[in-house]
Design a protein around this motif. Structure first.
Motif, PDB file in Angstrom:
ATOM      1  N   VAL A  34       4.806  -2.983  -8.529  1.00 33.49           N
ATOM      2  CA  VAL A  34       5.479  -2.120  -7.363  1.00 33.49           C
ATOM      3  C   VAL A  34       6.203  -2.935  -6.595  1.00 33.49           C
ATOM      4  N   GLU A  35       6.021  -4.135  -5.949  1.00 34.96           N
ATOM      5  CA  GLU A  35       6.698  -4.903  -5.351  1.00 34.96           C
ATOM      6  C   GLU A  35       8.176  -5.086  -5.660  1.00 34.96           C
ATOM      7  N   LYS A  36       8.055  -5.300  -7.302  1.00 33.78           N
ATOM      8  CA  LYS A  36       9.384  -5.695  -7.742  1.00 33.78           C
ATOM      9  C   LYS A  36      10.467  -4.553  -7.881  1.00 33.78           C
ATOM     10  N   ALA A  37       9.613  -3.112  -7.592  1.00 29.82           N
ATOM     11  CA  ALA A  37      10.650  -2.054  -7.638  1.00 29.82           C
ATOM     12  C   ALA A  37      11.405  -1.843  -6.175  1.00 29.82           C
ATOM     13  N   ARG A  38      10.804  -2.791  -5.039  1.00 29.45           N
ATOM     14  CA  ARG A  38      11.467  -2.732  -3.798  1.00 29.45           C
ATOM     15  C   ARG A  38      11.594  -1.451  -3.128  1.00 29.45           C
ATOM     16  N   SER A  39      10.707  -0.465  -3.391  1.00 32.79           N
ATOM     17  CA  SER A  39      10.872   0.748  -2.984  1.00 32.79           C
ATOM     18  C   SER A  39       9.697   0.902  -1.879  1.00 32.79           C
ATOM     19  N   PHE A  40       8.748   0.148  -1.778  1.00 31.92           N
ATOM     20  CA  PHE A  40       7.694   0.491  -0.735  1.00 31.92           C
ATOM     21  C   PHE A  40       7.634  -0.713   0.021  1.00 31.92           C
ATOM     22  N   ARG A  41       7.546  -0.224   1.495  1.00 26.00           N
ATOM     23  CA  ARG A  41       7.315  -1.357   2.388  1.00 26.00           C
ATOM     24  C   ARG A  41       6.091  -1.398   3.274  1.00 26.00           C
ATOM     25  N   GLY A  42       5.158  -0.486   2.738  1.00 27.83           N
ATOM     26  CA  GLY A  42       3.839  -0.668   3.263  1.00 27.83           C
ATOM     27  C   GLY A  42       3.097  -1.725   2.773  1.00 27.83           C
ATOM     28  N   ARG A  43       1.641  -1.646   2.968  1.00 27.91           N
ATOM     29  CA  ARG A  43       0.845  -2.538   2.565  1.00 27.91           C
ATOM     30  C   ARG A  43       0.007  -2.039   1.263  1.00 27.91           C
ATOM     31  N   TYR A  44      -0.932  -2.752   0.703  1.00 28.41           N
ATOM     32  CA  TYR A  44      -1.677  -2.420  -0.810  1.00 28.41           C
ATOM     33  C   TYR A  44      -3.189  -2.551  -0.420  1.00 28.41           C
ATOM     34  N   ILE A  53      -4.191   4.416   9.392  1.00 22.95           N
ATOM     35  CA  ILE A  53      -3.265   4.742   8.025  1.00 22.95           C
ATOM     36  C   ILE A  53      -3.115   6.169   8.156  1.00 22.95           C
ATOM     37  N   THR A  54      -1.785   6.439   7.887  1.00 17.06           N
ATOM     38  CA  THR A  54      -1.366   8.108   7.994  1.00 17.06           C
ATOM     39  C   THR A  54      -0.888   8.437   6.336  1.00 17.06           C
ATOM     40  N   GLU A  55      -0.883   7.218   5.596  1.00 13.49           N
ATOM     41  CA  GLU A  55      -0.693   7.970   4.270  1.00 13.49           C
ATOM     42  C   GLU A  55      -1.314   6.993   3.269  1.00 13.49           C
ATOM     43  N   VAL A  56      -1.956   7.401   2.271  1.00 11.13           N
ATOM     44  CA  VAL A  56      -2.596   6.590   1.080  1.00 11.13           C
ATOM     45  C   VAL A  56      -1.781   7.026  -0.260  1.00 11.13           C
ATOM     46  N   ILE A  57      -0.979   6.120  -0.781  1.00  7.27           N
ATOM     47  CA  ILE A  57      -0.271   6.724  -1.875  1.00  7.27           C
ATOM     48  C   ILE A  57      -1.081   6.004  -3.215  1.00  7.27           C
ATOM     49  N   LEU A  58      -1.369   6.863  -4.033  1.00  6.57           N
ATOM     50  CA  LEU A  58      -2.428   6.313  -5.151  1.00  6.57           C
ATOM     51  C   LEU A  58      -1.360   6.182  -6.274  1.00  6.57           C
ATOM     52  N   GLU A  86       5.270  -2.114   6.958  1.00  7.07           N
ATOM     53  CA  GLU A  86       4.655  -0.961   7.713  1.00  7.07           C
ATOM     54  C   GLU A  86       3.180  -0.905   7.479  1.00  7.07           C
ATOM     55  N   SER A  87       2.566  -0.863   8.663  1.00  4.00           N
ATOM     56  CA  SER A  87       1.107  -0.916   8.980  1.00  4.00           C
ATOM     57  C   SER A  87       0.274   0.325   8.672  1.00  4.00           C
ATOM     58  N   ASP A  88       0.937   1.260   8.511  1.00  2.00           N
ATOM     59  CA  ASP A  88       0.154   2.710   8.600  1.00  2.00           C
ATOM     60  C   ASP A  88       0.148   3.479   7.037  1.00  2.00           C
ATOM     61  N   ARG A  89       0.780   2.624   6.075  1.00  2.00           N
ATOM     62  CA  ARG A  89       0.860   3.068   4.796  1.00  2.00           C
ATOM     63  C   ARG A  89       0.234   2.190   3.614  1.00  2.00           C
ATOM     64  N   PHE A 115      -6.066 -14.387   4.322  1.00  2.00           N
ATOM     65  CA  PHE A 115      -5.341 -13.032   3.698  1.00  2.00           C
ATOM     66  C   PHE A 115      -4.117 -13.434   3.215  1.00  2.00           C
ATOM     67  N   CYS A 116      -3.627 -12.207   2.512  1.00  2.00           N
ATOM     68  CA  CYS A 116      -2.301 -12.515   1.521  1.00  2.00           C
ATOM     69  C   CYS A 116      -1.235 -12.482   2.100  1.00  2.00           C
ATOM     70  N   ALA A 117      -0.151 -12.635   1.764  1.00  2.00           N
ATOM     71  CA  ALA A 117       1.204 -12.890   2.266  1.00  2.00           C
ATOM     72  C   ALA A 117       1.679 -11.603   2.840  1.00  2.00           C
ATOM     73  N   ILE A 118       1.463 -10.660   1.933  1.00  2.00           N
ATOM     74  CA  ILE A 118       1.960  -9.315   2.439  1.00  2.00           C
ATOM     75  C   ILE A 118       1.109  -8.738   3.482  1.00  2.00           C
ATOM     76  N   CYS A 119      -0.353  -8.810   3.644  1.00  2.00           N
ATOM     77  CA  CYS A 119      -1.144  -8.470   4.808  1.00  2.00           C
ATOM     78  C   CYS A 119      -0.739  -9.041   5.860  1.00  2.00           C
ATOM     79  N   MET A 120      -0.169 -10.591   5.833  1.00  2.00           N
ATOM     80  CA  MET A 120       0.170 -11.403   7.085  1.00  2.00           C
ATOM     81  C   MET A 120       1.559 -10.827   7.421  1.00  2.00           C
TER      82      MET A 120
END
Lengths: 196, 196
Positions: free
Chosen positions: B92-102, B134-139, B76-79, B66-71
């Motif tokens: 997206v990671e560089k923007a530091r605005s998203f704390r969920g997974r990918y 998951i409660t939200e999927v951001i496209l 946040e595990s629901d986004r 698994f990747c570092a983000i998944c681990m």
């Protein structure tokens, strides 16, 4: 991001004019590329370090004892073009105006950087002039302070040997670097060389 | 010029945005560079091809299962943020605005190139939505024809599952590519995401 990718990006940023953004793009391209062509690149890098050495005569780069230009019997054997770096030799070759041989100094005189005559391949140049019955030496060092100083230094050493010594014309912009100059300008500079 | 150098130059020109002139400069830099750092680059290229694989969950790149983000338990595990390519995830990671997974699709729908839903990682995405509550999927696919088509396709599939599905705002210039967008714009696009 996993470590092997970071390691590759870091290794790529040490190349000239490759910033972190370009390095990242290159690394991900290498990741996507078929393994075969990525490994070809890795092998090519290793080979170039293991197999390439300096020509025993002119100090250009070669995989053998002598470089292809020194081994080519069709080149004029009595005329030498003196350049600072291997890339400068390639720039002159591209102009297709010179049919003699070369001598690569591997630098220019720069007392401030501690580079004196002993750090350059000047001694073997003087030996070649006698051994190879050279009739003309063309000085194609850069038109920079160091390159000019080197040309003047060499002219003083070589002139007493009674052969023609010339400097490529300053069609090349002063302060520029030989390896960036276009072929036409280099051709013109060779044609307009003046006696020193 | 000796063969190993030509081979290296040729291998370098196959990298994106590296023409023959740049490849030549890089090759001669590698020649001049200490052997150690040139071999580090060669090894890094080999390692990246041998050791990097896709994360078993989100299909980003990793040296492990698994990747570092998944681990990372702090995420946040629901986004989920859905992107086309690994480089988009990094942007997206560089923007530091998203704390969920990918979730990395590895492409976008493009019938003309023969890329349909089966060529993308859409099936595992649908499975994750159920399995991981998951409660939200951001496209966050690119604002290109293919990226938009992919977003609309995914929205139609996911909406019936009764979770929130959003599209990053078009602060990102249309026709551009996500990986080139600056952090502020990506941050803004995430904040202005709209319900589909």
């Amino acid at each position: 991001m996993s470590d092997p990718i970071q390691t590759l990006i870091h290794a790529l940023t040490r190349l000239p004019s490759i910033g972190e953004k370009t390095a990242t793009r290159l690394a991900f391209h290498i990741l996507k590329t078929p393994s075969e062509s990525a490994l070809q690149l890795a092998t090519a890098i290793q080979d170039v370090k293991e197999k390439v050495r300096l020509c025993a005569r002119c100090f250009f780069l070669t995989g053998e004892e002598f470089c292809a230009i020194c081994m080519d019997p069709r080149r004029e054997s009595d005329r030498l073009c003196v350049v600072e770096e291997p890339l400068d030799l390639l720039a002159v070759e591209k102009a297709r105006s010179f049919r003699g041989r070369y001598h690569v100094l591997h630098g220019a005189l720069s007392p401030i950087d501690g580079i004196g005559p002993d750090q350059l391949r000047i001694e073997p140049l003087l030996r070649r002039i006698g051994d190879e019955k050279i009739t003309e030496v063309i000085l194609a060092t850069d038109p920079s302070v160091e390159g000019e100083a080197t040309a003047i230094y060499l002219a003083r050493l070589i002139k007493p040997m009674g052969i023609r010594i010339t400097r490529i014309a300053h069609g090349i912009p002063m302060g520029g670097e030989l390896e960036y100059t276009d072929e036409l300008t280099i051709g013109k500079a060779l044609a307009n060389r003046r006696d020193l």
